[in-house]
Write an enzyme that holds these catalytic residues in place. Structure first.
Site, PDB file in Angstrom:
ATOM      1  N   GLU A 305       0.884  -1.293   0.097  1.00  0.00           N
ATOM      2  CA  GLU A 305       0.105  -0.130  -0.085  1.00  0.00           C
ATOM      3  C   GLU A 305       0.858   1.291  -0.067  1.00  0.00           C
ATOM      4  OE1 GLU A 305      -4.192  -1.180   2.104  1.00  0.00           O
ATOM      5  OE2 GLU A 305      -2.685  -0.889   3.506  1.00  0.00           O
ATOM      6  N   ASP A 381      -8.457  -9.202   3.405  1.00  0.00           N
ATOM      7  CA  ASP A 381      -8.248  -8.156   4.360  1.00  0.00           C
ATOM      8  C   ASP A 381      -9.434  -8.041   5.350  1.00  0.00           C
ATOM      9  OD1 ASP A 381      -7.321  -5.643   5.473  1.00  0.00           O
ATOM     10  OD2 ASP A 381      -8.193  -4.426   3.999  1.00  0.00           O
ATOM     11  N   GLU A 409     -13.593  -2.847  10.952  1.00  0.00           N
ATOM     12  CA  GLU A 409     -13.564  -1.899   9.602  1.00  0.00           C
ATOM     13  C   GLU A 409     -14.272  -2.445   8.663  1.00  0.00           C
ATOM     14  OE1 GLU A 409     -10.334  -1.211   6.296  1.00  0.00           O
ATOM     15  OE2 GLU A 409      -9.529  -2.417   8.041  1.00  0.00           O
TER      16      GLU A 409
END
Length: 712
Positions: A305, A381, A409
């Site tokens: 990332e 993820d 999340e």
């Protein structure tokens, strides 16, 4: 609003007391409210005194202070004012020689294990908390309080317990400006601006909470690290926190930015094989350990990332990890090196879910012996449901550390009641088959010389720590499963409910039933049958399966569902990305055929026709739609369950949970309607009976925008 004291006394006198006092959730599961009269009487007989050795260490002093605080709260009066003649003895055979005469099984418990046993000594009832080290006494003290809080009679206690994993660590994704990446409970607990001169008393309560569930480490800063975290000013701030945490058995760790030698060291390179870089990291480690002698080590995110890393210099991840490992080795430190990597370039031709395995499997045996490769529970993820990462169990020469996300999340963030303990248990019980049948993730972790688990923390500076009462259960469950990865998440939920609200069996049974269905509910109304990553871009709030225009293929939800006129799902068999080849042969064989693939992962591994016949006899489209509806129905059922529990819960926490369940229902309906409206453009089939038409046209859902959503 609190009732005036006189009114409370009057209510008590006429039998009208109820759990209606204000309770903002700050005390977590350490509430220590007075027990029922009959239970208190039994406790009184064994808690007349607490006996320990002379001159207790700071850690034993913390344990003794907690015992007094807890028992006096549960008894409703000071220790020693009851009518019993018993005592609680706490110590090691060295500090309390009488313990050496009791033949306690301390030999294999290490420094953190403990024995709690009730027996008679000199004709008097005693309860012993014994260990080889003060760390065990600390954990044993909290365990005794947990037993009392959950209604276990002390005269029946005989417990021998030791952690099965060495490292039980929280990863705080906290930034130096106070913002928390993927945090949904306010800003960071750490007030970097006021540290090191002001140590908020809340830091001690944070440490107490972690010690109570066996967590022994915390990474203070975000994995997306900035080099300033390693400057002298911030080392001093970390030292202040370490000093607060030390009596509670908690080491501090820091996330290290790979290019720190350039950014704060004045070097022209961060090449891990450059001698000057190695010398810089060694000097930096020495500097940290001079301030924090028990510093735990570094956490590293590299070449993922956009983060810098060793591949920028044509070096391997092992090269990058080992230069840091060599720096902390003389001090007994470790490096936790994250395997969450995917290519800096567009991975349109490479299945993102394969990349951690492809990067790290060839490096097995090349990492230093004080490096743990930290692997996310799934290959993608932190989705509501994923298969377990194929990397777990596939690197027998390298210690692996499981990483799970406690903060939600992708699971409704702060407001959805989703018990993560059920997800954690599902992961830990996954059979990797890497050493034959029965090689579960838990057993893989436990078999390693250095073992560990990391949880991305969900705590912030909200008064209730985690954004909602039920989010606290996820923090609690992580700690308890880190101590014993083979424990039951259902039993842990019962402990938490009894300690956080009331041990009344009727309440506990109902709340646990609600908690144990909550994770499946969110999977149903968000990503049923193996769908994944179809959330809104960036903030991951709400459904957005239609997003397709982002610069990189794997940033787009369409990459993860591949719906078309034929069907839906990603072919990860030999005819597709062949991700199944990364699993042990028995699993790969199972996953190769849609008929033998578990249906809750079907669309993860297969592109399935809309008319494919499911085990229920329904076609895939109908099954998908009914799963979305089932998720909504499960939230409605949770609302009913919570309403029935109102007599047991204080007004403040009841009202907040009630409001959050209303939010959850509205958003579950939004998920159902938006996803079905979109997927129906491909299936061209009617919704099955029992599933209502979406409340709005697809264009309405596609136009929704959330530029200021939490977590952006």
């Amino acid at each position: 609003m609190r009732l005036p004291r006189l009114l409370l006394i009057i209510c008590a006198a006429i039998g009208l007391t109820s759990p209606a006092w204000a309770d903002d959730g700050y005390d977590l599961w350490l509430r220590y409210r007075p027990l029922p009269t009959a239970v208190r009487a039994q406790l009184d007989s064994r808690a007349t005194a607490i006996v320990a050795g002379d001159r207790p260490s700071p850690m034993l002093a913390a344990a003794l202070g907690e015992l007094h605080r807890g028992l006096e709260g549960l008894l409703g009066h000071p220790i020693g004012s009851g009518e019993g003649s018993g005592a609680i003895l706490i110590g090691t055979p060295r500090s309390l020689p009488v313990l050496a005469t009791l033949n306690l099984p301390l030999g294999k418990l290490g420094g953190e294990g403990y024995v709690i046993r009730s027996l008679a000594l000199g004709g008097k009832p005693i309860t012993v908390i014994a260990a080889n080290d003060d760390r065990g006494l600390l954990y044993g003290s909290f365990a005794l309080l947990r037993l009392v809080q959950t209604g276990t009679p002390l005269d029946q206690v005989d417990i021998v317990s030791a952690p099965k994993l060495t490292l039980r660590v929280l990863n705080h994704w906290d930034n130096l400006n106070g913002h928390i990446e993927r945090g949904y409970a306010g800003d960071s607990l750490w007030d970097w601006w006021k540290l090191p001169d002001y140590e908020d008393p809340r830091y001690t309560d944070y440490a107490r909470a972690n010690a109570s569930i066996g967590i022994n480490g915390t990474v203070l800063n975000n994995v997306n690290a900035v080099a300033a975290s390693l400057t002298p000013d911030y080392i001093a701030k970390a030292k202040a926190l370490a000093d607060v945490f030390r009596p509670w058995g908690i080491k501090v760790y820091l996330s290290a930015r790979f290019t720190a030698p350039i950014e704060i060291g004045g070097l022209t390179t961060a090449d891990p094989l450059d001698p000057a870089v190695a010398a810089w990291w060694k000097a930096k480690a020495d500097e940290i350990y001079r301030s924090i002698p028990d510093f735990g080590g570094f956490l590293v995110k590299a070449n993922s990332e956009g983060q810098p890393g060793p591949q920028d210099y044509n070096r391997t991840h092992a090269d990058g990890a080992n230069v840091l490992a060599d720096a902390v080795r003389p001090h007994g430190g470790i490096v936790m090196y994250r395997a969450f990597v995917y290519a800096a370039q567009d991975s349109h031709q490479v299945d993102r879910t394969k990349q951690a395995y492809d990067n790290f499997k060839p490096l097995d045996g090349k990492f230093a012996d004080n490096v743990l490769v930290q692997v996310k529970n799934g290959p993608l993820d932190f989705q509501p449901r994923e298969p377990v990462s194929a990397l777990i169990g596939a690197m027998p020469k390298t210690p692996l550390m499981l990483e799970v996300q406690i903060t939600k999340e992708y699971l409704g963030q702060a407001t959805h009641a989703v018990y993560m303990g059920a997800l954690f248990e599902e992961v830990l019980k996954w059979d990797t088959f890497t050493k034959g049948r029965g090689t579960t993730v838990a057993k893989v972790l436990e078999s390693q010389k250095i073992s560990g688990i990391a949880g991305v923390a969900n705590s912030g500076n909200d008064r209730d720590w985690s954004g909602s009462t039920f989010n606290q259960a996820d923090w609690y469950a992580f700690g308890r499963l880190a101590w014993d990865p083979q424990a039951s998440s259902e039993r842990i939920a019962a402990e938490w409910a009894a300690m956080t609200f009331t041990p009344d069996p009727a309440f506990v049974r109902a709340v646990v039933a609600m908690m144990m269905t909550s994770r499946e509910a969110v999977v149903n109304y968000m990503t049923p049958l193996g769908l994944a990553h179809i959330m809104g871009t960036g903030h991951h709030h709400g459904p957005a399966p239609w997003v397709h225009e982002l610069a990189r293929a794997e940033w787009n939800p369409v990459y993860y569902h591949q719906a078309d006129a034929i069907g839906i799902g990603v072919d990860r068999t030999a005819s597709g990305t062949n991700a199944i080849s990364q699993y042990a042969p028995p699993i790969a064989k199972l996953l190769a055929n849609p008929k033998t693939t578990p249906e809750n992962l079907l669309l993860w591994f297969h592109h399935v026709p809309w008319d494919y016949r499911m085990k229920s006899g329904r076609i895939l489209w109908d099954e998908l739609a009914l799963h979305y509806q089932t998720g909504v129905d499960q939230v409605v059922a949770m609302q009913r369950q919570w309403q029935a529990l109102k007599p047991y819960v204080d007004e403040e926490r009841f009202a907040k949970t009630e409001a959050f369940l209303t939010i959850q229902l509205h958003e579950a309906e939004w998920w159902r309607d938006a996803c079905l409206a979109y997927f129906q453009t491909f299936s061209k089939r009617p919704l099955p009976a029992g599933v209502p038409a979406p409340a709005h046209p697809l264009s309405y859902y596609q136009a929704l925008d959330f530029p200021f959503a939490p977590g952006h």
